[in-house]
Design a protein around this motif. Structure first.
Motif, short mmCIF file in Angstrom:
data_model
loop_
_atom_site.label_atom_id
_atom_site.label_comp_id
_atom_site.label_asym_id
_atom_site.label_seq_id
_atom_site.Cartn_x
_atom_site.Cartn_y
_atom_site.Cartn_z
N PHE A 33 -3.47 -5.81 -8.21
CA PHE A 33 -2.42 -4.59 -8.10
C PHE A 33 -3.31 -3.32 -8.66
CE2 PHE A 33 -0.15 -1.60 -10.46
CZ PHE A 33 1.30 -1.56 -9.52
N TYR A 34 -3.86 -2.92 -9.16
CA TYR A 34 -5.23 -2.09 -8.76
C TYR A 34 -5.78 -1.83 -7.43
CZ TYR A 34 -7.39 2.62 -10.32
OH TYR A 34 -8.18 3.44 -10.75
N SER A 35 -6.45 -2.80 -7.42
CA SER A 35 -7.31 -3.05 -5.94
C SER A 35 -5.77 -2.28 -5.14
CB SER A 35 -8.08 -3.93 -5.45
OG SER A 35 -9.32 -4.53 -6.24
N HIS A 36 -4.76 -2.68 -5.20
CA HIS A 36 -3.96 -3.33 -3.70
C HIS A 36 -3.25 -1.49 -3.67
CE1 HIS A 36 0.22 -3.68 -2.53
NE2 HIS A 36 0.64 -3.02 -2.98
N LEU A 37 -3.59 -0.70 -5.39
CA LEU A 37 -3.14 1.03 -4.83
C LEU A 37 -4.06 1.67 -4.30
CD1 LEU A 37 -1.60 1.85 -8.95
CD2 LEU A 37 -0.28 0.75 -6.26
N ARG A 38 -4.85 1.22 -4.75
CA ARG A 38 -6.17 2.14 -4.09
C ARG A 38 -6.27 1.79 -2.68
NH1 ARG A 38 -11.09 -0.69 -6.76
NH2 ARG A 38 -12.29 1.54 -4.99
N SER A 39 -5.67 0.43 -2.00
CA SER A 39 -6.24 0.54 -0.63
C SER A 39 -4.73 0.72 0.19
CB SER A 39 -6.50 -1.03 -0.79
OG SER A 39 -5.56 -1.78 -0.55
N ARG A 40 -3.70 0.29 -0.25
CA ARG A 40 -2.20 0.63 0.43
C ARG A 40 -1.76 1.04 -0.10
NH1 ARG A 40 -0.88 -5.68 1.62
NH2 ARG A 40 -3.03 -5.77 2.76
#
Length: 65
Positions: A33-40
């Protein structure tokens, strides 16, 4: 974005995101989820934090449970 606004938005996104996924472990889910926030949705991480934003977001999610 204020920290309170970011927290509310991130928690809403977390609930929606988690509902749409097949569960693994909470730790793995939070990292993805955190990676999702960072990228999208990097705007959600524009709040000021004294330390690591990952730790802040992780704490917000863990406090929810």
């Amino acid at each position: 974005m204020t920290k309170d606004d970011a927290k509310a938005q991130i928690i809403r996104l977390w609930v929606d995101w988690l509902a749409a996924r097949e569960r693994t472990t909470l730790s793995q889910d939070m990292q993805v989820f955190y990676s999702h926030l960072r990228s999208r949705q990097p705007h959600t991480l524009s709040f000021r934090a004294a330390g690591d934003k990952w730790q802040t977001v992780k704490t917000w999610i863990q406090d929810r449970y």
